[in-house]
Write an enzyme that holds these catalytic residues in place. Structure first.
Site, PDB file in Angstrom:
ATOM      1  N   LYS A 281      -8.536  14.893 -32.104  1.00 37.97           N
ATOM      2  CA  LYS A 281      -7.398  15.789 -32.388  1.00 37.97           C
ATOM      3  C   LYS A 281      -6.873  16.396 -31.095  1.00 37.97           C
ATOM      4  O   LYS A 281      -5.674  16.445 -30.865  1.00 37.97           O
ATOM      5  CB  LYS A 281      -7.803  16.938 -33.309  1.00 37.97           C
ATOM      6  CG  LYS A 281      -7.951  16.698 -34.773  1.00 37.97           C
ATOM      7  CD  LYS A 281      -6.694  16.471 -35.555  1.00 37.97           C
ATOM      8  CE  LYS A 281      -6.326  15.019 -35.591  1.00 37.97           C
ATOM      9  NZ  LYS A 281      -6.854  14.227 -36.656  1.00 37.97           N
TER      10      LYS A 281
ATOM     11  N   LYS B 249       2.667   7.382 -37.018  1.00 38.67           N
ATOM     12  CA  LYS B 249       1.811   7.763 -38.140  1.00 38.67           C
ATOM     13  C   LYS B 249       1.174   6.567 -38.827  1.00 38.67           C
ATOM     14  O   LYS B 249       0.034   6.611 -39.226  1.00 38.67           O
ATOM     15  CB  LYS B 249       2.677   8.535 -39.142  1.00 38.67           C
ATOM     16  CG  LYS B 249       1.928   9.071 -40.335  1.00 38.67           C
ATOM     17  CD  LYS B 249       1.214  10.333 -39.974  1.00 38.67           C
ATOM     18  CE  LYS B 249       0.364  10.865 -41.089  1.00 38.67           C
ATOM     19  NZ  LYS B 249      -0.772  11.620 -40.549  1.00 38.67           N
TER      20      LYS B 249
ATOM     21  N   CYS C 173       7.411   1.926 -36.794  1.00 36.32           N
ATOM     22  CA  CYS C 173       8.826   1.686 -37.034  1.00 36.32           C
ATOM     23  C   CYS C 173       9.166   1.935 -38.501  1.00 36.32           C
ATOM     24  O   CYS C 173       8.415   1.572 -39.400  1.00 36.32           O
ATOM     25  CB  CYS C 173       9.280   0.272 -36.690  1.00 36.32           C
ATOM     26  SG  CYS C 173       8.955  -0.214 -35.007  1.00 36.32           S
TER      27      CYS C 173
ATOM     28  N   GLU D   2      -5.124  13.765 -28.767  1.00 39.69           N
ATOM     29  CA  GLU D   2      -3.875  13.140 -29.226  1.00 39.69           C
ATOM     30  C   GLU D   2      -2.683  14.095 -29.208  1.00 39.69           C
ATOM     31  O   GLU D   2      -1.560  13.651 -29.030  1.00 39.69           O
ATOM     32  CB  GLU D   2      -4.030  12.465 -30.587  1.00 39.69           C
ATOM     33  CG  GLU D   2      -4.180  13.383 -31.760  1.00 39.69           C
ATOM     34  CD  GLU D   2      -4.341  12.620 -33.083  1.00 39.69           C
ATOM     35  OE1 GLU D   2      -3.650  11.628 -33.290  1.00 39.69           O
ATOM     36  OE2 GLU D   2      -5.161  13.069 -33.903  1.00 39.69           O
TER      37      GLU D   2
ATOM     38  N   TRP E  67       8.868   2.445 -32.907  1.00 42.68           N
ATOM     39  CA  TRP E  67       7.636   2.657 -32.143  1.00 42.68           C
ATOM     40  C   TRP E  67       7.445   1.378 -31.347  1.00 42.68           C
ATOM     41  O   TRP E  67       7.143   0.329 -31.902  1.00 42.68           O
ATOM     42  CB  TRP E  67       6.449   2.899 -33.078  1.00 42.68           C
ATOM     43  CG  TRP E  67       5.193   3.232 -32.346  1.00 42.68           C
ATOM     44  CD1 TRP E  67       4.819   4.449 -31.875  1.00 42.68           C
ATOM     45  CD2 TRP E  67       4.129   2.335 -32.011  1.00 42.68           C
ATOM     46  NE1 TRP E  67       3.597   4.366 -31.252  1.00 42.68           N
ATOM     47  CE2 TRP E  67       3.154   3.086 -31.322  1.00 42.68           C
ATOM     48  CE3 TRP E  67       3.904   0.982 -32.216  1.00 42.68           C
ATOM     49  CZ2 TRP E  67       1.975   2.514 -30.843  1.00 42.68           C
ATOM     50  CZ3 TRP E  67       2.729   0.412 -31.729  1.00 42.68           C
ATOM     51  CH2 TRP E  67       1.785   1.184 -31.056  1.00 42.68           C
TER      52      TRP E  67
ATOM     53  N   ASN F 263      10.188  -4.002 -38.611  1.00 47.06           N
ATOM     54  CA  ASN F 263       8.944  -3.248 -38.423  1.00 47.06           C
ATOM     55  C   ASN F 263       7.829  -4.273 -38.339  1.00 47.06           C
ATOM     56  O   ASN F 263       7.736  -5.142 -39.194  1.00 47.06           O
ATOM     57  CB  ASN F 263       8.745  -2.308 -39.624  1.00 47.06           C
ATOM     58  CG  ASN F 263       7.313  -1.826 -39.750  1.00 47.06           C
ATOM     59  OD1 ASN F 263       6.622  -1.655 -38.751  1.00 47.06           O
ATOM     60  ND2 ASN F 263       6.868  -1.622 -40.975  1.00 47.06           N
ATOM     61  N   GLY F 264       6.965  -4.165 -37.316  1.00 43.51           N
ATOM     62  CA  GLY F 264       5.849  -5.108 -37.209  1.00 43.51           C
ATOM     63  C   GLY F 264       5.951  -5.937 -35.945  1.00 43.51           C
ATOM     64  O   GLY F 264       6.628  -5.552 -34.989  1.00 43.51           O
TER      65      GLY F 264
ATOM     66  N   HIS G 149     -28.837  12.157 -22.321  1.00 40.70           N
ATOM     67  CA  HIS G 149     -28.845  10.740 -21.938  1.00 40.70           C
ATOM     68  C   HIS G 149     -27.620  10.386 -21.100  1.00 40.70           C
ATOM     69  O   HIS G 149     -27.271   9.211 -20.998  1.00 40.70           O
ATOM     70  CB  HIS G 149     -28.920   9.861 -23.192  1.00 40.70           C
ATOM     71  CG  HIS G 149     -30.168  10.102 -23.973  1.00 40.70           C
ATOM     72  ND1 HIS G 149     -31.401   9.687 -23.531  1.00 40.70           N
ATOM     73  CD2 HIS G 149     -30.391  10.776 -25.121  1.00 40.70           C
ATOM     74  CE1 HIS G 149     -32.332  10.064 -24.399  1.00 40.70           C
ATOM     75  NE2 HIS G 149     -31.741  10.744 -25.371  1.00 40.70           N
TER      76      HIS G 149
ATOM     77  N   ARG H 222       6.955   7.283 -38.525  1.00 41.96           N
ATOM     78  CA  ARG H 222       6.506   5.927 -38.221  1.00 41.96           C
ATOM     79  C   ARG H 222       6.800   5.509 -36.778  1.00 41.96           C
ATOM     80  O   ARG H 222       6.377   4.432 -36.340  1.00 41.96           O
ATOM     81  CB  ARG H 222       7.179   4.933 -39.171  1.00 41.96           C
ATOM     82  CG  ARG H 222       6.885   5.200 -40.626  1.00 41.96           C
ATOM     83  CD  ARG H 222       7.624   4.226 -41.511  1.00 41.96           C
ATOM     84  NE  ARG H 222       7.043   2.905 -41.398  1.00 41.96           N
ATOM     85  CZ  ARG H 222       6.073   2.442 -42.167  1.00 41.96           C
ATOM     86  NH1 ARG H 222       5.572   3.199 -43.098  1.00 41.96           N
ATOM     87  NH2 ARG H 222       5.602   1.241 -41.995  1.00 41.96           N
TER      88      ARG H 222
ATOM     89  N   GLU I 174     -14.067  13.776 -34.242  1.00 40.88           N
ATOM     90  CA  GLU I 174     -12.732  14.087 -34.773  1.00 40.88           C
ATOM     91  C   GLU I 174     -12.075  15.210 -33.967  1.00 40.88           C
ATOM     92  O   GLU I 174     -10.876  15.168 -33.684  1.00 40.88           O
ATOM     93  CB  GLU I 174     -12.863  14.453 -36.267  1.00 40.88           C
ATOM     94  CG  GLU I 174     -11.633  15.075 -36.921  1.00 40.88           C
ATOM     95  CD  GLU I 174     -10.416  14.164 -36.978  1.00 40.88           C
ATOM     96  OE1 GLU I 174     -10.488  13.012 -36.520  1.00 40.88           O
ATOM     97  OE2 GLU I 174      -9.368  14.638 -37.459  1.00 40.88           O
TER      98      GLU I 174
HETATM   99  C1  F6R Z   1      -5.433  10.700 -35.973  1.00 39.56           C
HETATM  100  C2  F6R Z   1      -4.851   9.790 -36.925  1.00 39.56           C
HETATM  101  C3  F6R Z   1      -5.200   8.348 -36.826  1.00 39.56           C
HETATM  102  C4  F6R Z   1      -5.312   7.720 -38.228  1.00 39.56           C
HETATM  103  C5  F6R Z   1      -5.527   6.210 -38.111  1.00 39.56           C
HETATM  104  C6  F6R Z   1      -5.711   5.557 -39.459  1.00 39.56           C
HETATM  105  O1  F6R Z   1      -5.031  12.017 -36.207  1.00 39.56           O
HETATM  106  O2  F6R Z   1      -4.080  10.168 -37.773  1.00 39.56           O
HETATM  107  O3  F6R Z   1      -6.366   8.160 -36.096  1.00 39.56           O
HETATM  108  O4  F6R Z   1      -6.374   8.323 -38.902  1.00 39.56           O
HETATM  109  O5  F6R Z   1      -4.424   5.637 -37.466  1.00 39.56           O
HETATM  110  O6  F6R Z   1      -4.589   5.699 -40.264  1.00 39.56           O
HETATM  111  P1  F6R Z   1      -4.665   5.502 -41.821  1.00 39.56           P
HETATM  112  O7  F6R Z   1      -5.545   6.586 -42.355  1.00 39.56           O
HETATM  113  O8  F6R Z   1      -3.263   5.607 -42.305  1.00 39.56           O
HETATM  114  O9  F6R Z   1      -5.281   4.152 -42.066  1.00 39.56           O
END
Ligand code: F6R
Length: 608
Positions: free
Chosen positions: A484, A603, A2, A487, A74, A98-99, A503, A27, A480
């Site tokens: 990627k 984000k 948010c 998501e 969000w 927010n929160g 395994h 956000r 990773e």
């Molecule tokens: C994936 C992604 C998330 C962040 C995670 C941590 O692409 O962006 O997995 O890496 O939410 O966020 P930060 O780095 O802001 O603590």
């Protein structure tokens, strides 16, 4: 999670609020809303979905008020409908939040008992009613907010405007970020300085527990006890960064292509290139030679950066490293050794679980260091020493350039610690530094794999599941890669340590499932080649991400080969990150997905 913004302006503010919300949309983006005061009376416009829906609504039904608040959501409590969208309002006020308000159920019951009727499924609405109740008891807005805040449990940021008060905006912060912007006869409040950058670069961050009263004349800050306090006014750098896509279709593409530059900039901050040594741009408040252990904690992509760093700290500095995802670490009641260092890694510097882990480590006597991209963030402000990444604002929800910059900083720290502990000779350090100096150029070459990746994306887009394999430092990159892809394309993907294949996951191998193998020419290549042969023998479809030498060594049929430049293997994860990101990016583009704002994500994760 948010974005919130509030403006006391010199003219109609709705347009400015939408502009600020655009910069906060990272956000959350499942609904949005604005409230302004017109002739002293509150008026709201809200819309489900992306911010553009709200902007369209405002074109048809404009708001003329000179003071207002806005929100991009969000969803945590209640579906992302227009009715649940913020601002939430009563006859006396409107509030954006927010929160999470953890005790909203008990407060709602209490307020229902006093005759309040709730119209939404959100936790936020209790804040509106709680402050309204205080006002009904005869308090003015400021006293009502001051009385209500101590009753709220959880991590949150809030902004209020009040019916009949055209020169008053109140903000509050407890565990979620909030910044005040100072203008000429105008005042602003927002979730971050980036949102306020078009209007002002004079910023004051609220401390945890603070609340602030804004009028056109300025800001009065209060701490959690209600005492008036001074908070430092800073010049924000946020306005220096243009938040646009340049020539790219998406922020994610722009940010992938920016990596040679921002990784170069970050490395230059930490390396003395001519001396072939690491020069940390800050004093360490501890002696790395005396450290007993490092604990690393983070979430998501930042956690995978930490996982790569574990290999580096162990190899270069001969330091034992414990690593865990922050959401587990914070509740594990983990014993922490005397003389230990906690490293937290976070792009935003606001991630709730990472912040809680940092606080746990401090309470348990650890030295603390954070690798963060937002130097004014809560994590940066609360730890002993900040190791900044110089990635610039990352807008695409999927982290790309922040990841490679985190890796760059962590590599420099591991080398510096290796030097300080006598684990690396001068020559070994100089060799590692020269390998690092080559990384930005190699990244630029790796990004040229774009054409092959675009082709590959067409076949991957038809897959139901994808497996990623890697060993050593390439193992976290396999994790990773899978993150990627899932998501942004919503294709199910798993990352595995290649040695774990037999395994269990080998049972999945068939002609339908692509297996992406990350295999630079490194000391474990031979082992990874054996795993590729096992996949090949079962008719599996291999996509190899490697240099030509590894391709030659592998001697198996591959469906595609993304050719990586030859390089020293230690820092391959920084360079190999590019094709991994591009695979996910192009697959999502081919599938027509919303690359920069994938469903259900946001984000900055400031809630648990
Ligand atoms: C994936 C992604 C998330 C962040 C995670 C941590 O692409 O962006 O997995 O890496 O939410 O966020 P930060 O780095 O802001 O603590």
């Amino acid at each position: 999670m948010c974005g919130i913004v509030g403006i006391i302006g010199g003219g109609p503010v709705a347009g400015q609020i939408v502009e600020a919300l655009k910069r906060l949309e990272y956000r959350g983006y499942d609904s949005a809303g604005i409230a302004t005061l017109e002739d002293g009376r509150l008026e709201r416009r809200r819309a489900q979905g992306k911010l553009r829906n709200l902007a369209e609504r405002l074109e048809k039904e404009p708001l003329a008020g000179h003071i207002g608040i806005g929100h991009t959501r969000w969803a945590t409590h209640g579906r992302p409908t227009e009715n649940n969208a913020h601002p939430h309002a009563s006859d006396k006020l409107a509030v954006v939040h927010n929160g999470i308000i953890e005790n909203f159920r008990e407060l709602r019951e209490e307020l229902r008992g006093k005759g309040h009727v709730f119209a939404t499924e959100t936790d936020t609405e209790v804040v509106a009613h709680l402050v309204t109740e205080e006002m009904r008891q005869g308090k003015g807005p400021q006293d009502a907010v001051a009385a209500a805040l101590p009753r709220l449990r959880g991590a949150f940021a809030l902004a209020f405007v009040f019916d009949g008060y055209p020169d008053l905006l109140i903000g509050a912060r407890q565990g979620a970020p909030l910044a005040v912007g100072h203008g000429e006869g105008e005042m602003y409040v927002g979730s971050d300085a980036l949102a306020l950058a078009p209007f002002t670069s004079e910023i004051t961050y609220l401390d945890d527990g603070d609340w602030v009263v804004l009028t056109r004349d300025g800001a009065v800050f209060h701490d959690a006890n209600g005492s008036i306090v001074k908070r430092t006014r800073l010049r924000s750098q946020a306005s220096a960064f243009l938040v646009d896509k340049g020539n790219h279709r998406h922020f994610m593409a722009k940010e992938i292509h920016e990596q040679p530059e921002v990784v170069g900039r970050t490395l230059a901050h930490y390396l003395d290139m001519s001396a072939g040594a690491v020069r940390l741009p800050f004093e360490l408040p501890f002696d790395p030679a005396k450290l007993s252990r490092i604990t690393i904690t983070a979430c998501g992509t930042a956690y995978y950066a930490g996982l790569v760093a574990k290999y580096w700290f162990e190899r270069f500095a001969r330091l034992p490293v414990e690593i865990d995802v922050a959401s587990e670490f914070r509740y594990r009641d983990a014993p922490m050794p005397e003389g230990g260092l906690m490293i937290v890694v976070s792009q935003s510097g606001e991630t709730a679980d990472t912040l809680a882990s940092l606080r746990y480590a401090k309470e348990n006597g650890q030295h603390t260091l954070s690798v963060v991209n937002v130097p004014t963030s809560t994590i940066a402000r609360e730890c002993d020493v900040v190791a900044p990444t110089l990635a610039g604002p990352e807008i695409g929800v999927a982290s790309t350039k922040a990841f490679t910059c985190q890796l760059s900083v962590l590599a420099c720290l591991a080398i510096a610690f290796g030097h300080a502990r006598g684990a690396l000779s001068r020559e070994a350090e100089a060799k590692l530094v020269s390998d690092l100096i080559a990384v930005p150029g190699l990244l630029a070459e790796a990004i040229k794999s774009t054409a092959a990746t675009e082709k590959l994306a067409h076949t991957l887009s038809k897959a139901r599941d994808v497996l990623y394999l890697g060993r050593g430092v390439s193992y976290p990159l396999a994790l990773e890669g899978a993150l990627k892809l899932k998501e942004i394309s919503y294709i199910h993907a798993e990352g595995y340590a290649a040695g774990e294949l037999k395994h269990g996951p080998i049972a999945l191998i068939d002609e339908a499932m692509p297996v992406i193998v990350i295999a630079p020419s490194d000391p474990v290549l031979e082992k990874t080649v054996s795993n590729m042969q096992e996949v090949s023998a079962r008719g599996g479809r291999i996509i190899l991400v490697s240099d030509n030498n590894a391709m030659h060594e592998a001697a198996v049929n591959v469906e595609a080969h993304l050719v990586m430049p030859d390089m020293a293997p230690d820092f391959a994860p920084i360079v190999y990150a590019a094709p991994i990101q591009l695979i996910a990016y192009y697959t999502a583009v081919v599938m027509g997905k919303d690359v920069d704002q994938p469903r259900n994500l946001a984000k900055s994760v400031t809630v648990e």
